[in-house]
Design an enzyme around this catalytic site. Structure first.
Site, PDB file in Angstrom:
ATOM      1  N   HIS A  79       0.826  -1.220   0.000  1.00  0.00           N
ATOM      2  CA  HIS A  79       0.000   0.000   0.000  1.00  0.00           C
ATOM      3  C   HIS A  79       0.856   1.264   0.000  1.00  0.00           C
ATOM      4  O   HIS A  79       0.494   2.273   0.619  1.00  0.00           O
ATOM      5  CB  HIS A  79      -0.962   0.031   1.192  1.00  0.00           C
ATOM      6  N   ASN A 152     -10.241  -2.848   2.383  1.00  0.00           N
ATOM      7  CA  ASN A 152      -9.921  -2.886   0.955  1.00  0.00           C
ATOM      8  C   ASN A 152     -11.201  -2.705   0.146  1.00  0.00           C
ATOM      9  O   ASN A 152     -12.302  -2.754   0.701  1.00  0.00           O
ATOM     10  CB  ASN A 152      -9.299  -4.242   0.586  1.00  0.00           C
ATOM     11  N   HIS A 343      -4.029   1.160  11.874  1.00  0.00           N
ATOM     12  CA  HIS A 343      -3.833  -0.104  12.585  1.00  0.00           C
ATOM     13  C   HIS A 343      -5.196  -0.709  12.912  1.00  0.00           C
ATOM     14  O   HIS A 343      -5.989  -0.066  13.610  1.00  0.00           O
ATOM     15  CB  HIS A 343      -3.053   0.185  13.879  1.00  0.00           C
TER      16      HIS A 343
HETATM   17 FE1  HDE Z   1      -2.506  -4.743   5.490  1.00  0.00          FE
HETATM   18  N1  HDE Z   1      -0.698  -3.958   5.956  1.00  0.00           N
HETATM   19  N2  HDE Z   1      -1.869  -6.541   6.083  1.00  0.00           N
HETATM   20  N3  HDE Z   1      -4.249  -5.589   4.887  1.00  0.00           N
HETATM   21  N4  HDE Z   1      -3.162  -2.974   4.866  1.00  0.00           N
HETATM   22  C1  HDE Z   1      -0.339  -2.673   5.766  1.00  0.00           C
HETATM   23  O1  HDE Z   1       0.779  -1.370   7.364  1.00  0.00           O
HETATM   24  C2  HDE Z   1      -0.779  -6.785   6.841  1.00  0.00           C
HETATM   25  C3  HDE Z   1      -4.586  -6.898   4.966  1.00  0.00           C
HETATM   26  C4  HDE Z   1      -4.414  -2.665   4.447  1.00  0.00           C
HETATM   27  O2  HDE Z   1      -3.237   3.513   4.014  1.00  0.00           O
HETATM   28  C5  HDE Z   1       1.002  -2.363   6.395  1.00  0.00           C
HETATM   29  O3  HDE Z   1       1.130   0.804   7.699  1.00  0.00           O
HETATM   30  C6  HDE Z   1      -0.723  -8.173   7.225  1.00  0.00           C
HETATM   31  C7  HDE Z   1      -5.990  -7.091   4.724  1.00  0.00           C
HETATM   32  C8  HDE Z   1      -4.471  -1.285   4.057  1.00  0.00           C
HETATM   33  O4  HDE Z   1      -1.617   3.377   5.468  1.00  0.00           O
HETATM   34  C9  HDE Z   1       1.397  -3.681   7.067  1.00  0.00           C
HETATM   35  C10 HDE Z   1      -1.804  -8.753   6.640  1.00  0.00           C
HETATM   36  C11 HDE Z   1      -6.476  -5.842   4.477  1.00  0.00           C
HETATM   37  C12 HDE Z   1      -3.199  -0.783   4.281  1.00  0.00           C
HETATM   38  C13 HDE Z   1       0.230  -4.571   6.721  1.00  0.00           C
HETATM   39  C14 HDE Z   1      -2.530  -7.727   5.937  1.00  0.00           C
HETATM   40  C15 HDE Z   1      -5.388  -4.920   4.582  1.00  0.00           C
HETATM   41  C16 HDE Z   1      -2.403  -1.867   4.788  1.00  0.00           C
HETATM   42  C17 HDE Z   1       1.991  -1.749   5.464  1.00  0.00           C
HETATM   43  C18 HDE Z   1      -2.210 -10.210   6.672  1.00  0.00           C
HETATM   44  C19 HDE Z   1      -7.920  -5.468   4.125  1.00  0.00           C
HETATM   45  C20 HDE Z   1      -2.717   0.615   4.017  1.00  0.00           C
HETATM   46  C21 HDE Z   1       2.122  -0.301   5.878  1.00  0.00           C
HETATM   47  C22 HDE Z   1      -2.452 -10.690   7.946  1.00  0.00           C
HETATM   48  C23 HDE Z   1      -8.825  -5.668   5.229  1.00  0.00           C
HETATM   49  C24 HDE Z   1      -2.971   1.506   5.193  1.00  0.00           C
HETATM   50  C25 HDE Z   1       1.309  -0.179   7.064  1.00  0.00           C
HETATM   51  C26 HDE Z   1      -2.570   2.914   4.871  1.00  0.00           C
HETATM   52  C27 HDE Z   1      -1.066  -1.739   5.159  1.00  0.00           C
HETATM   53  C28 HDE Z   1       0.167  -5.831   7.168  1.00  0.00           C
HETATM   54  C29 HDE Z   1      -3.697  -7.999   5.179  1.00  0.00           C
HETATM   55  C30 HDE Z   1      -5.570  -3.511   4.364  1.00  0.00           C
HETATM   56  C31 HDE Z   1       2.732  -4.245   6.653  1.00  0.00           C
HETATM   57  C32 HDE Z   1       0.348  -8.807   8.060  1.00  0.00           C
HETATM   58  C33 HDE Z   1      -6.753  -8.410   4.776  1.00  0.00           C
HETATM   59  C34 HDE Z   1      -5.672  -0.537   3.516  1.00  0.00           C
HETATM   60  O5  HDE Z   1       1.505  -3.527   8.438  1.00  0.00           O
END
Ligand code: HDE
Length: 695
Positions: A79, A152, A343
């Site tokens: 993202h 999402n 978060h």
């Molecule tokens: Fe994320 N995801 N994600 N994700 N995600 C990040 O956090 C992660 C997942 C989502 O505009 C990171 O700050 C793991 C699902 C959005 O700043 C990180 C898993 C969904 C955004 C991270 C998922 C999301 C992130 C990278 C699997 C939809 C952007 C930078 C368990 C519900 C937020 C950050 C923004 C961002 C981890 C799966 C949505 C690495 C470990 C499912 C919208 O922490």
């Protein structure tokens, strides 16, 4: 805004007022160093003689260069490419029956929000229009603390357990040996991951669908994906899934258009969001919830904790509970959109987690990533991340600490400060976790109830219109066609044969794989109409129309079309061969917004070719007019033509004689019924695209 320990009354402007304190306007100010020393010269470094070496003692040069050298922070691992906007959320009714969350109680309260939309795979500078899921992350600055709904635009995810996330992300990111391709899953490693991890099947169907190439952030749904819990004041819980529904309906680009836009305007979605807000076309979304009582947890033929499953709306209806309006652009991209830290673990009383194993892992990952990205544990003090309610605890120090905590006490419990800051009882708003009963053995494993990887992939396929199915086949064929390893192409065909035989057969044909011998697709006929975007058509408001015109144009005709467009909230821009103004032959003129050099058909939702024989003669000589019309036609857009403008249709495809009769091509001579031209034009634009041209 001082945190004096008292709750402040929250309104739409609260966050903005807080941010005001940090805003600086440099206009009209003296140039100084960061130490406040006024600078007399900013063009030349200090040297020993005008042709001599630069001197170490040049503190102004050193400070300026050092700061510049450190301007970048690590981009988000996923993202990375995002666009943010401020706004507010207002509930339609009290949700007290289901949740005690304060921001969902009073329809007169407007809670400030910040939304960051994003792509997932690409780097920070990658194009907006790529095929990908879109992030839809909302930070609610509530009076009880920040609540983040980090969702999402697709309601399911690729994997069921967070431990597989690094593998998934490694597979879709550019391949590590050559860092190719950027912002695309059309390569071997992603599809290798897919075929070896079949829980991806449902999400892959969505990614191959039009959902993954949205027309605008304003025309996307948002989903919390996971199952959360609502808890009311009596402690009663409901399972809940969150939905954002755009008031403009859900609309997409077509793939050829999306690829062209990536070159013509890589900022397409960011610009659309920014400009819409500047023009007062505020993006709006309704918040919906699906709720299931705790006692019904096992009533469904899917596990409600499985993040690769939806709860079909026809089985668990979406209750619409409020509206979000995005009405203000950020002042500074870095300070707000880049530094905002979301978060899923940022919850408020009344909202709690479930044991969805994907959600559980996310609860660890987000803080961890901010520690590196934002340089330490005090990122909550960055203005955009501060809650608007007071916050007090015994946490101290660390990189970039800004708060100056007074007094000797920084521990709990204490006598010296009468035990302050004190924990708060549940009755007074203290967060208390839902007391879910857990009984199990420690085990690395997954519930068998997560094993069905194909039924909902098939449900999604069944729910698509013929055109949407066609797009899915084409998207698969493009992506898998780019896979070099023949074995993986075959594995994809075989895997998706378990979803649908027709899909797999067409795919095999398009990518040179062996067609499946017999369809092993699920024998299921059920569908969920809510999944088809074609059921969300909502009108023409806020679309963009290109008006092609030149000197000698028919002023009256153009004016009348523009008035009708404006009344419907549609924006028009004049495109001509030269900049400045175009005149008719009676001294009436219109300002040109773009020439054919800077404008392109793919950046508009529809075209209108102005009348006036002189104008048409000039347009006929302009090479790009052909491309404009051809693209608009091939991308199923509405084309409106004045009487004289009809002559240009032959440019689209000289061999096709029936273009004027095609759906969405509006001409005076082919007008059906008693509709006026303008009405027919608007009606056609409101349909978004004319897919029957494709069929
Ligand atoms: Fe994320 N995801 N994600 N994700 N995600 C990040 O956090 C992660 C997942 C989502 O505009 C990171 O700050 C793991 C699902 C959005 O700043 C990180 C898993 C969904 C955004 C991270 C998922 C999301 C992130 C990278 C699997 C939809 C952007 C930078 C368990 C519900 C937020 C950050 C923004 C961002 C981890 C799966 C949505 C690495 C470990 C499912 C919208 O922490």
């Amino acid at each position: 805004m001082k945190n004096d320990g008292k709750l402040q009354s929250i309104n739409e402007h609260s966050k903005n007022q807080q941010l005001e304190e940090f805003k600086v306007d440099d206009n009209g100010k003296d140039l100084t160093t960061n130490q406040g020393v006024r600078v007399s010269e900013d063009e030349h470094s200090l040297k020993a003689g005008v042709r001599g070496p630069t001197l170490m003692e040049d503190f102004h040069f050193r400070e300026k260069m050092t700061h510049f050298d450190h301007e970048r922070i690590p981009e988000r691992i996923v993202h990375a490419r995002g666009s943010g906007a401020h706004g507010y959320f207002q509930p339609y009714e009290s949700m007290a029956e289901f949740t005690k969350a304060k921001f969902l109680q009073d329809p007169s309260v407007k809670t400030p929000v910040l939304v960051r939309f994003s792509t997932v795979a690409g780097s920070r500078g990658s194009g907006d229009s790529v095929r990908d899921a879109r992030g839809f992350a909302t930070k609610f600055y509530t009076e009880e603390g920040n609540y983040d709904l980090v969702g999402n635009n697709i309601p399911v995810f690729f994997i069921q357990d967070a431990i597989k996330f690094p593998d998934l992300v490694h597979s879709f990111k550019p391949e590590p040996h050559n860092e190719i391709p950027q912002a695309s899953t059309a390569h071997d490693t992603f599809w290798d991951f897919v075929v070896n991890n079949t829980e991806t099947a449902h999400m892959v169907m969505w990614i191959m669908s039009d959902r993954a190439i949205p027309r605008s952030f304003r025309m996307m749904e948002g989903f919390g994906v996971h199952t959360f819990r609502f808890i009311n004041a009596e402690g009663k819980a409901h399972f809940v899934k969150f939905h954002w529904k755009p008031l403009l309906g859900v609309h997409s680009l077509v793939w050829d258009e999306a690829q062209k836009i990536a070159g013509k305007d890589p900022d397409f979605h960011r610009r659309d969001l920014w400009e819409s807000i500047e023009m007062g076309d505020f993006p709006e979304y309704e918040l919906g919830v699906q709720m299931i009582e705790e006692k019904d947890e096992f009533k469904f033929d899917f596990d409600i904790l499985d993040p690769t499953k939806i709860w079909p709306e026809e089985i668990v209806p979406v209750k619409i509970i409020g509206r979000m309006t995005l009405n203000r652009n950020q002042d500074n991209f870095f300070a707000e959109t880049e530094q905002v830290a979301f978060h899923p673990g940022h919850v408020v009383p009344g909202i709690d987690f479930t044991n969805d194993p994907l959600l559980q892992g996310r609860l660890f990952s987000y803080t961890d990533t901010q520690l590196l990205r934002l340089g330490g544990p005090n990122f909550h003090e960055i203005p955009i991340n501060r809650p608007i309610c007071p916050f007090h605890n015994n946490q101290r120090d660390g990189f970039h600490r800004m708060t100056i905590n007074r007094g000797p006490v920084s521990y709990h419990k204490n006598s010296l400060q009468d035990n302050f800051p004190r924990p708060v009882s549940e009755a007074d708003g203290g967060y208390v976790h839902y007391q879910e009963k857990i009984d199990g053995r420690k085990i690395r494993g997954r519930s068998e109830s997560f094993d069905d990887h194909y039924s909902q992939a098939k449900l999604f396929w069944n729910s698509m219109s013929e055109v949407e199915k066609e797009h899915i086949v084409n998207a698969f064929s493009f992506e898998v066609g780019k896979v070099k390893h023949k074995g993986i192409r075959q594995q994809v065909v075989d895997m998706f044969n378990k979803v649908d035989g027709e899909l797999a057969t067409k795919l095999a044909e398009n990518v040179g794989a062996n067609p499946p011998e017999n369809s092993s697709g699920k024998d299921m006929n059920n569908s969920s109409p809510a999944l088809s975007q074609l059921n969300t058509i909502k009108g023409a408001k806020s679309r963009k129309v290109a008006i092609l015109a030149d000197n000698g144009f028919d002023y009256q005709g153009v004016n009348s079309v523009m008035e009708t467009l404006a009344k419907t909230g549609v924006h028009a821009e004049i495109i001509s061969t030269t900049p400045g103004f175009i005149d008719n032959n009676n001294g009436e003129r219109l300002e040109v917004n773009h020439t054919f050099l800077t404008a392109d058909s793919v950046l508009y939702d529809a075209l209108y070719v102005a009348g006036g024989q002189d104008s048409i003669n000039k347009l006929t000589q302009e090479k790009k007019v052909k491309a404009f019309l051809e693209d608009a036609f091939n991308h199923y857009k509405t084309i409106g033509l004045s009487k004289e403008g009809e002559a240009l249709l032959s440019k689209v495809d000289p061999l096709r004689k029936d273009i004027a009769l095609q759906p969405g091509v509006i001409t005076e001579s082919t007008l059906q019924s008693s509709n006026s031209f303008n009405d027919a034009f608007i009606e056609a634009i409101s349909l978004h695209r004319h897919w029957s041209r494709e069929v």
